[in-house]
Structure formats: C-alpha cells, structure tokens
Scaffold this motif. Structure first.
Motif, PDB file in Angstrom:
ATOM      1  N   ALA A 146     -14.578   6.426  -0.523  1.00 26.69           N
ATOM      2  CA  ALA A 146     -13.958   6.158  -2.364  1.00 26.69           C
ATOM      3  C   ALA A 146     -12.582   5.295  -1.746  1.00 26.69           C
ATOM      4  CB  ALA A 146     -12.704   7.142  -3.021  1.00 26.69           C
ATOM      5  N   PHE A 147     -12.027   6.049  -0.449  1.00 27.60           N
ATOM      6  CA  PHE A 147     -10.910   4.437  -0.067  1.00 27.60           C
ATOM      7  C   PHE A 147     -10.712   3.579   0.106  1.00 27.60           C
ATOM      8  CE2 PHE A 147      -7.119   3.036   2.886  1.00 27.60           C
ATOM      9  CZ  PHE A 147      -6.724   3.917   2.427  1.00 27.60           C
ATOM     10  N   GLN A 148     -11.968   3.520   1.417  1.00 30.01           N
ATOM     11  CA  GLN A 148     -12.325   2.148   1.434  1.00 30.01           C
ATOM     12  C   GLN A 148     -12.218   1.038   0.067  1.00 30.01           C
ATOM     13  OE1 GLN A 148     -12.064   1.443   3.960  1.00 30.01           O
ATOM     14  NE2 GLN A 148     -12.904   1.912   5.798  1.00 30.01           N
ATOM     15  N   LYS A 149     -13.301   1.990  -0.603  1.00 32.69           N
ATOM     16  CA  LYS A 149     -13.569   0.912  -2.165  1.00 32.69           C
ATOM     17  C   LYS A 149     -12.326   0.231  -2.775  1.00 32.69           C
ATOM     18  CE  LYS A 149     -17.682   2.571  -3.127  1.00 32.69           C
ATOM     19  NZ  LYS A 149     -19.004   3.131  -4.162  1.00 32.69           N
ATOM     20  N   GLY A 150     -11.473   1.301  -3.139  1.00 31.77           N
ATOM     21  CA  GLY A 150     -10.123   1.058  -3.410  1.00 31.77           C
ATOM     22  C   GLY A 150      -9.508  -0.467  -2.271  1.00 31.77           C
ATOM     23  N   LEU A 151      -9.116   0.148  -1.273  1.00 33.53           N
ATOM     24  CA  LEU A 151      -8.637  -1.389  -0.478  1.00 33.53           C
ATOM     25  C   LEU A 151      -9.103  -2.028  -0.204  1.00 33.53           C
ATOM     26  CD1 LEU A 151      -6.672  -1.352   1.708  1.00 33.53           C
ATOM     27  CD2 LEU A 151      -8.657   0.222   3.494  1.00 33.53           C
TER      28      LEU A 151
ATOM     29  N   ALA B 298      -4.924 -10.845  -1.771  1.00 39.02           N
ATOM     30  CA  ALA B 298      -4.950 -12.094  -1.827  1.00 39.02           C
ATOM     31  C   ALA B 298      -5.006 -13.421  -2.705  1.00 39.02           C
ATOM     32  CB  ALA B 298      -6.289 -12.284  -0.701  1.00 39.02           C
ATOM     33  N   ARG B 299      -5.496 -12.919  -3.509  1.00 43.25           N
ATOM     34  CA  ARG B 299      -5.521 -13.674  -4.495  1.00 43.25           C
ATOM     35  C   ARG B 299      -4.006 -14.214  -5.908  1.00 43.25           C
ATOM     36  NH1 ARG B 299      -6.545 -12.217 -10.626  1.00 43.25           N
ATOM     37  NH2 ARG B 299      -6.555 -10.084 -10.115  1.00 43.25           N
ATOM     38  N   GLU B 300      -3.704 -13.204  -5.826  1.00 42.36           N
ATOM     39  CA  GLU B 300      -2.216 -12.993  -6.146  1.00 42.36           C
ATOM     40  C   GLU B 300      -0.655 -13.393  -5.502  1.00 42.36           C
ATOM     41  OE1 GLU B 300      -3.751 -12.423  -9.903  1.00 42.36           O
ATOM     42  OE2 GLU B 300      -1.469 -12.801  -9.294  1.00 42.36           O
ATOM     43  N   GLY B 301      -1.121 -12.896  -3.894  1.00 38.93           N
ATOM     44  CA  GLY B 301      -0.329 -13.324  -3.457  1.00 38.93           C
ATOM     45  C   GLY B 301       1.158 -11.776  -3.399  1.00 38.93           C
ATOM     46  N   ARG B 302       0.522 -10.536  -4.105  1.00 41.36           N
ATOM     47  CA  ARG B 302       1.645  -9.519  -4.098  1.00 41.36           C
ATOM     48  C   ARG B 302       0.968  -7.892  -4.526  1.00 41.36           C
ATOM     49  NH1 ARG B 302       2.017  -8.383  -9.095  1.00 41.36           N
ATOM     50  NH2 ARG B 302       1.084  -9.725 -10.933  1.00 41.36           N
ATOM     51  N   LEU B 303       1.578  -6.949  -4.216  1.00 37.31           N
ATOM     52  CA  LEU B 303       0.991  -6.085  -4.784  1.00 37.31           C
ATOM     53  C   LEU B 303       0.972  -6.256  -6.220  1.00 37.31           C
ATOM     54  CD1 LEU B 303       2.507  -3.574  -2.327  1.00 37.31           C
ATOM     55  CD2 LEU B 303       0.234  -4.160  -2.948  1.00 37.31           C
ATOM     56  N   PRO B 304       0.003  -5.303  -7.047  1.00 37.70           N
ATOM     57  CA  PRO B 304      -0.271  -5.089  -8.290  1.00 37.70           C
ATOM     58  C   PRO B 304       0.918  -3.755  -9.183  1.00 37.70           C
ATOM     59  CG  PRO B 304      -1.941  -3.653  -7.414  1.00 37.70           C
ATOM     60  CD  PRO B 304      -1.045  -4.515  -5.933  1.00 37.70           C
ATOM     61  N   GLY B 305       0.789  -4.505 -10.338  1.00 35.25           N
ATOM     62  CA  GLY B 305       1.296  -3.065 -10.760  1.00 35.25           C
ATOM     63  C   GLY B 305       0.567  -2.551 -11.108  1.00 35.25           C
ATOM     64  N   ARG B 306       0.938  -0.731 -12.520  1.00 36.75           N
ATOM     65  CA  ARG B 306       0.111  -1.031 -12.617  1.00 36.75           C
ATOM     66  C   ARG B 306      -0.928  -0.517 -13.407  1.00 36.75           C
ATOM     67  NH1 ARG B 306       0.110   5.597 -12.669  1.00 36.75           N
ATOM     68  NH2 ARG B 306      -1.230   6.428 -14.327  1.00 36.75           N
ATOM     69  N   ALA B 307      -1.142  -2.336 -14.498  1.00 38.28           N
ATOM     70  CA  ALA B 307      -1.898  -2.470 -14.926  1.00 38.28           C
ATOM     71  C   ALA B 307      -2.841  -3.654 -14.768  1.00 38.28           C
ATOM     72  CB  ALA B 307      -1.620  -3.178 -16.134  1.00 38.28           C
ATOM     73  N   GLY B 308      -3.054  -4.076 -12.845  1.00 40.71           N
ATOM     74  CA  GLY B 308      -3.728  -4.685 -12.312  1.00 40.71           C
ATOM     75  C   GLY B 308      -4.784  -4.701 -11.820  1.00 40.71           C
TER      76      GLY B 308
ATOM     77  N   ASP C 292     -19.516  -8.269  -7.298  1.00 42.80           N
ATOM     78  CA  ASP C 292     -20.768  -7.288  -8.018  1.00 42.80           C
ATOM     79  C   ASP C 292     -20.833  -7.354  -9.886  1.00 42.80           C
ATOM     80  OD1 ASP C 292     -20.003  -3.949  -6.558  1.00 42.80           O
ATOM     81  OD2 ASP C 292     -18.941  -5.373  -8.260  1.00 42.80           O
ATOM     82  N   GLY C 293     -19.394  -7.230  -9.991  1.00 39.72           N
ATOM     83  CA  GLY C 293     -18.773  -7.921 -10.925  1.00 39.72           C
ATOM     84  C   GLY C 293     -18.010  -5.908 -11.650  1.00 39.72           C
ATOM     85  N   ASP C 294     -17.991  -5.661 -10.825  1.00 40.60           N
ATOM     86  CA  ASP C 294     -17.028  -4.300 -10.882  1.00 40.60           C
ATOM     87  C   ASP C 294     -16.000  -4.243 -11.261  1.00 40.60           C
ATOM     88  OD1 ASP C 294     -16.740  -0.794  -9.683  1.00 40.60           O
ATOM     89  OD2 ASP C 294     -16.457  -1.847 -12.156  1.00 40.60           O
ATOM     90  N   ASN C 295     -15.461  -4.847 -12.567  1.00 44.17           N
ATOM     91  CA  ASN C 295     -13.522  -4.510 -12.670  1.00 44.17           C
ATOM     92  C   ASN C 295     -12.210  -3.649 -12.480  1.00 44.17           C
ATOM     93  OD1 ASN C 295     -13.891  -7.264 -13.645  1.00 44.17           O
ATOM     94  ND2 ASN C 295     -13.827  -6.367 -16.042  1.00 44.17           N
ATOM     95  N   ARG C 296     -11.451  -2.877 -10.745  1.00 41.16           N
ATOM     96  CA  ARG C 296     -11.494  -2.349 -10.415  1.00 41.16           C
ATOM     97  C   ARG C 296      -9.895  -1.703 -10.741  1.00 41.16           C
ATOM     98  NH1 ARG C 296     -14.712  -1.713  -4.317  1.00 41.16           N
ATOM     99  NH2 ARG C 296     -17.103  -1.523  -5.004  1.00 41.16           N
ATOM    100  N   ARG C 297      -9.782  -1.090 -11.638  1.00 40.66           N
ATOM    101  CA  ARG C 297      -8.321  -0.327 -11.866  1.00 40.66           C
ATOM    102  C   ARG C 297      -7.218  -0.383 -10.602  1.00 40.66           C
ATOM    103  NH1 ARG C 297      -8.173   3.979 -16.140  1.00 40.66           N
ATOM    104  NH2 ARG C 297      -5.936   2.846 -16.400  1.00 40.66           N
ATOM    105  N   VAL C 298      -7.171  -1.506  -9.540  1.00 41.39           N
ATOM    106  CA  VAL C 298      -6.144  -1.329  -8.621  1.00 41.39           C
ATOM    107  C   VAL C 298      -5.108  -1.246  -8.271  1.00 41.39           C
ATOM    108  CG1 VAL C 298      -5.778  -3.891  -8.370  1.00 41.39           C
ATOM    109  CG2 VAL C 298      -5.888  -2.909  -6.196  1.00 41.39           C
TER     110      VAL C 298
END
Length: 287
Positions: A220-225, A233-243, A249-255
């Motif tokens: 589970a940790f690996q998938k989140g990581l 890599a896409r945004e150049g920063r860490l996500p906020g809570r809503a990221g 595979d088309g899955d949207n992960r609440r990173v």
C-alpha cells in the motif's frame, strides 16, 4: 545296542550296561568314516541309528533349527540383544557366526553353512550389505506392517512391532535419507518411502518502487509513493490535501490525503519509507 538319536556321546562316555566304552567306540567309527575305511553298509546302518559324523555340524544344525523357528515367528533373523528361542540364545549365536571366521575355518563348510542361513533369511548378515542388524530388523518390521495393510502415512512415532518403535525409525530414515546407501534407499523406495522434503526458504517480499525511487516496504505504501512521485514530477512540488494524481491505468489516487496520513503515522514508518518521502521533499520525514 539300543537305538539312540540324541547328540553324540562324549569320548569318555561309558554305557552303564556292561560298562561298554561307547564314547570311544563312536570316536573310532567317525575316524574310520573320515578315513574312508568304513563300508557303505556300515555307514548307512550307523546313520540309521542317528549317528552324526561331524559333531561340529551337529551343533550348527541344532542352532540353525532354533534360528529357523525364530524366523518363522518374527520374520527376520535380525534378532535384538538377548533374544532366545527353544532354549537357544539365538541372538548371541547369530552374532558369533556373523563374525569373520564364525562359520568355521574350512571354506567349503563355511560356504555350506552360509547357504543354509541364507535359505532361512537372505538378509541374515546385514553387515555385508552395508547396514546394521538394528536397521535390518526395523526395515523387516516396516515391510511386515505394510504387507498386513497398514498405510505408510499412519506409521508415525509410537507405532511399534514386537517392541520396536518402527514409526520413530521411519521418521529418522526420511530425515537422514542422504546418509543411507543406495541399496537402503532402493529398498525403502520400493515400500513407498520418500525422503523428507527440505523446508522452503522464506523469500522476503520486497516490492520495488519506480526506477528512480528507493525501495520501501509495504504494498500500500508503495502504491502511494508511486503516485506521489508522479505528482511531484508533474507539478514540481508536494500536493496539498486535495491533490489527486491520475495513474496510467486510469485510477485517480488522492495523493494529498495519502501524504497527510503518512505524516500522522510518522512514528510507524521505517527508515526506508521516511527516506523515500524525504527525497521527494517532505521535510517532516527527515531525521
């Protein structure tokens, strides 16, 4: 002269009736027989009275008769220590004849005696086969149990025959299979016995991250990581809570939520997991 069929008389024996030196007379007859000076008619007459020409053979035949009775009773001549039958210490006698020269110095006689023993039990002398009397006895008892309908899987420690724990012996054979010689393995294999399987080595379940990321435990940790790495890599920063990060595979992960949860459970993360997060910019994961 009275008809007698007992064992031959000692040399000094004298019959009470008439004080006839019967022992000396019998010795003279045997000497004449060995020298070939006795007629066939006289020899046949004496044999009809129960005369045994070779007293050593007479003793062997008496003990062989006891060994034959023991085999008929127990199905093997691999007698345990102290075994006796018909007032004969059959185990001691068998031990003696198994020794080098135990069947006599005359090679012809020794060969004849060995053949007589083999006619009773082909495996009467286990040492020439490469194993002990004890091994032979347990093997014979195992074969007997199976012949009587026992299932091999049911012969476990505690299953005995004639006082010997065949189950414990069988377990040891499976465990020490590589120590057995080829013939022992062949015989046991013919009974269906197989070596004990070696325990499978436990393989550590190590899941790799993406090529650019470090290894860290937990699927589970690996998938989140993995999702966090792609987000950074896409945004150049860490996500906020809503990221949110859309995966291939088309899955949207609440990173963002995932990262916040890792921060809350920081004390339960191992060093590899903390290092992976710190590398992506999570200052709270640094030592």
């Amino acid at each position: 002269m009275r008809r007698r069929t007992e064992t031959p008389h000692p040399y000094e024996h004298v019959e009470e009736a008439g004080a006839f030196p019967l022992g000396r007379w019998l010795s003279d007859q045997r000497r004449a027989y060995r020298a070939g000076t006795m007629t066939g008619e006289r020899a046949a007459e004496l044999e009809g009275l129960g005369i045994v020409w070779d007293t050593a053979d007479a003793g062997f035949e008496a003990n062989l008769g006891a060994a034959r009775a023991y085999y008929q009773l127990l199905g093997t001549l691999a007698a345990p220590r102290g075994a006796a039958i018909m007032d004969v210490q059959v185990e001691q006698w068998l031990t003696n004849v198994r020794r080098p020269g135990g069947l006599g110095k005359d090679p012809v006689r020794a060969e004849r005696r060995a053949a007589a023993l083999a006619a009773v039990d082909p495996d009467w002398n286990p040492a020439v086969l490469g194993w002990t009397v004890d091994w032979q006895r347990h093997y014979a008892y195992l074969a007997q149990l199976l012949a009587e309908g026992a299932h091999l899987s049911a012969i476990v420690p505690g299953v005995t025959r004639h006082g010997d724990d065949v189950g414990r012996w069988l377990t040891a054979q499976r465990r020490n299979w590589d120590r057995l010689n080829t013939e022992q393995q062949r015989r046991l294999g013919k009974l269906g016995v197989k070596p004990q399987k070696a325990p499978r080595a436990r393989k550590a379940a190590v899941k790799a991250t993406t090529a650019s990321g470090p290894r860290a435990g937990g699927e589970a940790f690996q998938k989140g990581l993995q999702a966090l790495q792609q987000y950074v890599a896409r945004e150049g920063r860490l996500p906020g809570r809503a990221g949110v990060q859309e995966m291939p595979d088309g899955d949207n992960r609440r990173v963002g939520v995932w990262l916040a949860n890792q921060k809350q459970r920081r004390d339960r993360l191992d060093q590899a997991q903390l290092a992976a997060l710190a590398e992506l910019g999570a200052d709270w994961a640094r030592p």
